[in-house]
Design an enzyme around this catalytic site. Structure first.
Site: not given
Length: 307
Positions: A212, A264
């Protein structure tokens, strides 16, 4: 009445030969361009479907992978629509604006040289834009986007870093292995015997770098640099700054969401940001170099003809 067809003149034969050579030359360029675009795309598909990420173990007391799994704030479809659709729309709008402006500028001539005045990106690079240049700009953006995805997926598979929610996705049975040895030191658990869904476990091993972040930053930096090269009129400065701030803000928020979603680690996001920004800068400067090379290959008569 003479039924024999008239023989072609030497000039007509030469014209046809030139057209045939031009078609072959442009056909080869199209084939090579498509191959360059399709090869990394196919590689991405293979990495996603057939290649298993590197198996990395963990320590039972590792708090960095003990977070709960949360839904994504920015879904994959929304990310792709924004990061592909918006930059392409901006490229098309500003390119069409530059091309159409050339027709308006054609009636104005420089007082000293007498040459037609060029505007927009054409004025910045001193070379007129054509519809073919519009396609080239879209192609370079898509190529950079595909390369970002390829580098990202390659890193994910090669490194196999565990996501912050790995233990939640894995659901290991701690009764089947020891977390410490006889001396009380933590053991490195390589095969915990996960009981979670196989798809979730596979995805939980693809933390580095953040996809992303790399994709959103690539789109944001590309738009910022592209607008910097195209918007040069004084009256458009506020609009340019506004349009540059929007993608930068959206990319920043997307990066932050990956940390807040427990998808993440912060270093994954930072690595994705560096990757996306690097490819964006390279792509934009390559695109500008392409247009400048076109300027050096055009004679004054050819440039005036395009205008």
């Amino acid at each position: 009445m003479d039924d024999h067809p008239k023989a072609s003149s030497p000039s007509q034969s030469s014209c046809r030969a030139n057209v045939a050579r031009a078609c072959r030359r442009h056909g080869c360029r199209v084939v090579v361009s498509l191959a360059v675009l399709l090869i990394p795309f196919v590689a991405i598909c293979v990495l996603n479907s057939s290649v298993h990420p590197t198996t990395r173990g963990f320590f039972c007391n590792d708090d960095s992978i003990s977070y709960p799994k949360k839904p994504n704030t920015v879904s994959d479809p929304v990310l792709l629509i924004i990061c592909i659709g918006c930059p392409l729309l901006i490229i098309i709008l500003f390119s069409v604006s530059s091309i159409m402006t050339l027709f308006n500028c054609n009636s104005h001539h420089d007082e000293r040289s007498g040459n037609p005045v060029m505007c927009g990106l054409s004025r910045r690079l001193d070379v007129p834009l054509t519809w073919n240049d519009l396609l080239c700009q879209c192609y370079w953006f898509i190529l950079g986007f595909v390369l970002v995805c390829f580098f990202t997926e390659t890193g994910k598979v090669a490194v196999g870093r565990l996501r912050p929610y790995f233990l939640d996705a894995c659901q290991p049975d701690y009764s089947k292995f020891n977390c410490t040895n006889e001396k009380g030191f933590p053991l490195y658990i390589l095969h915990p015997g996960c009981h979670g869904k196989s798809g979730d476990i596979h995805e939980a091993r693809l933390s580095w770098p953040s996809g992303h972040s790399s994709v959103s930053v690539y789109a944001g930096v590309f738009v910022m640099l592209y607008l910097e090269a195209t918007c040069i009129q004084k009256f458009s400065s506020p609009l340019k700054v506004f349009l540059q701030v929007i993608p930068a803000t959206l990319a920043f928020l997307c990066c932050l969401s990956r940390i807040s979603d427990n998808a993440h680690h912060w270093s994954d996001v930072l690595s994705g940001t560096i990757l996306g920004a690097s490819v964006a800068v390279t792509t934009v400067f390559t695109l500008l170099s392409f247009v400048r090379n076109k300027q050096s290959s055009l004679t004054t008569a050819e440039r005036n003809t395009l205008l």
